[in-house]
Design a protein around this motif. Structure first.
Motif, PDB file in Angstrom:
ATOM      1  N   ASN A  29     -42.862  97.138 -77.352  1.00  0.00           N
ATOM      2  CA  ASN A  29     -41.878  97.740 -76.523  1.00  0.00           C
ATOM      3  C   ASN A  29     -41.121  99.045 -76.861  1.00  0.00           C
ATOM      4  O   ASN A  29     -41.078  99.215 -78.360  1.00  0.00           O
TER       5      ASN A  29
ATOM      6  N   ILE B 259     -34.107  96.870 -74.060  1.00  0.00           N
ATOM      7  CA  ILE B 259     -35.362  95.992 -73.653  1.00  0.00           C
ATOM      8  C   ILE B 259     -35.157  94.571 -74.383  1.00  0.00           C
ATOM      9  O   ILE B 259     -34.978  94.569 -75.569  1.00  0.00           O
TER      10      ILE B 259
ATOM     11  N   GLY C 100     -40.566  90.908 -74.073  1.00  0.00           N
ATOM     12  CA  GLY C 100     -41.664  91.048 -73.293  1.00  0.00           C
ATOM     13  C   GLY C 100     -42.700  92.030 -73.745  1.00  0.00           C
ATOM     14  O   GLY C 100     -42.690  92.087 -75.097  1.00  0.00           O
TER      15      GLY C 100
ATOM     16  N   LYS D  30     -45.058  95.523 -73.980  1.00  0.00           N
ATOM     17  CA  LYS D  30     -45.065  96.980 -73.621  1.00  0.00           C
ATOM     18  C   LYS D  30     -44.238  97.553 -72.359  1.00  0.00           C
ATOM     19  O   LYS D  30     -44.816  98.250 -71.547  1.00  0.00           O
ATOM     20  N   ASN D  31     -43.222  97.102 -72.627  1.00  0.00           N
ATOM     21  CA  ASN D  31     -42.145  97.772 -71.768  1.00  0.00           C
ATOM     22  C   ASN D  31     -41.461  99.251 -72.178  1.00  0.00           C
ATOM     23  O   ASN D  31     -41.422  99.197 -73.526  1.00  0.00           O
ATOM     24  N   CYS D  32     -41.138  99.920 -71.581  1.00  0.00           N
ATOM     25  CA  CYS D  32     -40.766 101.324 -71.786  1.00  0.00           C
ATOM     26  C   CYS D  32     -39.569 101.803 -71.122  1.00  0.00           C
ATOM     27  O   CYS D  32     -39.554 101.695 -69.695  1.00  0.00           O
TER      28      CYS D  32
ATOM     29  N   ILE E 246     -34.294  96.532 -69.480  1.00  0.00           N
ATOM     30  CA  ILE E 246     -35.508  95.769 -69.051  1.00  0.00           C
ATOM     31  C   ILE E 246     -35.482  94.366 -69.921  1.00  0.00           C
ATOM     32  O   ILE E 246     -35.341  94.305 -70.803  1.00  0.00           O
TER      33      ILE E 246
ATOM     34  N   CYS F 157     -43.929  92.570 -68.632  1.00  0.00           N
ATOM     35  CA  CYS F 157     -45.230  93.435 -69.115  1.00  0.00           C
ATOM     36  C   CYS F 157     -45.391  94.703 -68.406  1.00  0.00           C
ATOM     37  O   CYS F 157     -45.230  94.925 -67.146  1.00  0.00           O
TER      38      CYS F 157
ATOM     39  N   ASN G 121     -43.459  97.255 -67.854  1.00  0.00           N
ATOM     40  CA  ASN G 121     -42.359  97.937 -66.848  1.00  0.00           C
ATOM     41  C   ASN G 121     -42.068  98.918 -67.560  1.00  0.00           C
ATOM     42  O   ASN G 121     -41.809  99.157 -68.708  1.00  0.00           O
ATOM     43  N   ALA G 122     -41.541  99.740 -66.620  1.00  0.00           N
ATOM     44  CA  ALA G 122     -40.869 101.033 -66.953  1.00  0.00           C
ATOM     45  C   ALA G 122     -39.585 101.640 -66.041  1.00  0.00           C
ATOM     46  O   ALA G 122     -39.630 101.593 -64.943  1.00  0.00           O
TER      47      ALA G 122
ATOM     48  N   GLU H 129     -44.319  92.361 -63.614  1.00  0.00           N
ATOM     49  CA  GLU H 129     -45.588  93.402 -64.505  1.00  0.00           C
ATOM     50  C   GLU H 129     -45.635  94.835 -63.644  1.00  0.00           C
ATOM     51  O   GLU H 129     -45.699  94.755 -62.405  1.00  0.00           O
ATOM     52  N   CYS H 130     -45.778  95.928 -64.444  1.00  0.00           N
ATOM     53  CA  CYS H 130     -46.005  97.437 -63.795  1.00  0.00           C
ATOM     54  C   CYS H 130     -44.982  97.500 -62.900  1.00  0.00           C
ATOM     55  O   CYS H 130     -45.319  98.155 -61.692  1.00  0.00           O
TER      56      CYS H 130
END
Length: 188
Positions: free
Chosen positions: A86, A98, A101, A103-105, A120, A124, A126-127, A149-150
């Motif tokens: 993250n 954050i 999860g 690779k959240n950003c 967040i 997975c 999420n941005a 996701e996404c």
């Protein structure tokens, strides 16, 4: 205690673990874990985990997880609870989180933005990102993504609870005022 930990600066603490490094202005803390790194102005904390980094101004925290990173310029009170990879890069913004999860950003696109009070919770890829439309800069201050996701938010006070590939983005045709999108949009 621990093995091959390094402390530079004043009033720094590493409680244990191995290959951890604190190289900040002062009053930083790493509780344990492996290969965690803190540098910045001071008051930053990494409780544990592995390969986490806090390269920021002050009062930022990472509880655990793997390969999580807080990077900021003059931001405060940023938080990553755990998870994997993250990334929180919040220039001049405060109070972003954050929780977990993968690779959240939360990320600003340049120094003129200030994402603040955005969370967040998990999921997975999420941005929450700021964006530019002409000369206007829009940031998702007060935004929230619960999971899924996404998912993506770019406006003020936008909320996505869960789901996949949901987006709440700036709508130039409906913009009223300077530098702000619609805001207060929900995807449940």
């Amino acid at each position: 205690s621990g093995v091959q930990n390094n402390v530079y600066g004043r009033n720094q603490v590493i409680g244990g673990g191995s290959l951890n490094c604190v190289n900040g202005y002062g009053c930083d803390f790493i509780g344990g874990g492996c290969c965690n790194r803190i540098s910045g102005y001071g008051g930053n904390v990494i409780v544990g985990g592995r390969k986490n980094c806090s390269i920021g101004y002050s009062n930022n925290s990472i509880v655990g997880g793997l390969c999580n990173c807080i990077k900021d310029n003059y931001a405060n009170q940023l938080f990553i609870g755990g998870g994997f990879c993250n990334h929180l890069d919040s220039r001049y913004g405060n109070n972003n989180s954050i929780i977990g999860g993968t690779k959240n950003c939360i990320k600003n696109i340049d120094a003129g933005d200030a994402i603040s009070n955005t969370t967040i919770a998990g999921g997975c890829l999420n941005a929450a990102c700021s964006c530019c439309v002409g000369s206007a800069k829009i940031s998702p201050c007060g935004g929230f993504i619960g999971g899924g996701e996404c998912n993506l938010i770019t406006n003020t006070f936008d909320f996505i609870v869960a789901g996949q590939c949901n987006k709440i983005c700036y709508n130039k045709a409906r913009n009223i005022g300077v530098g702000y999108g619609e805001g207060c949009s929900f995807i449940i």
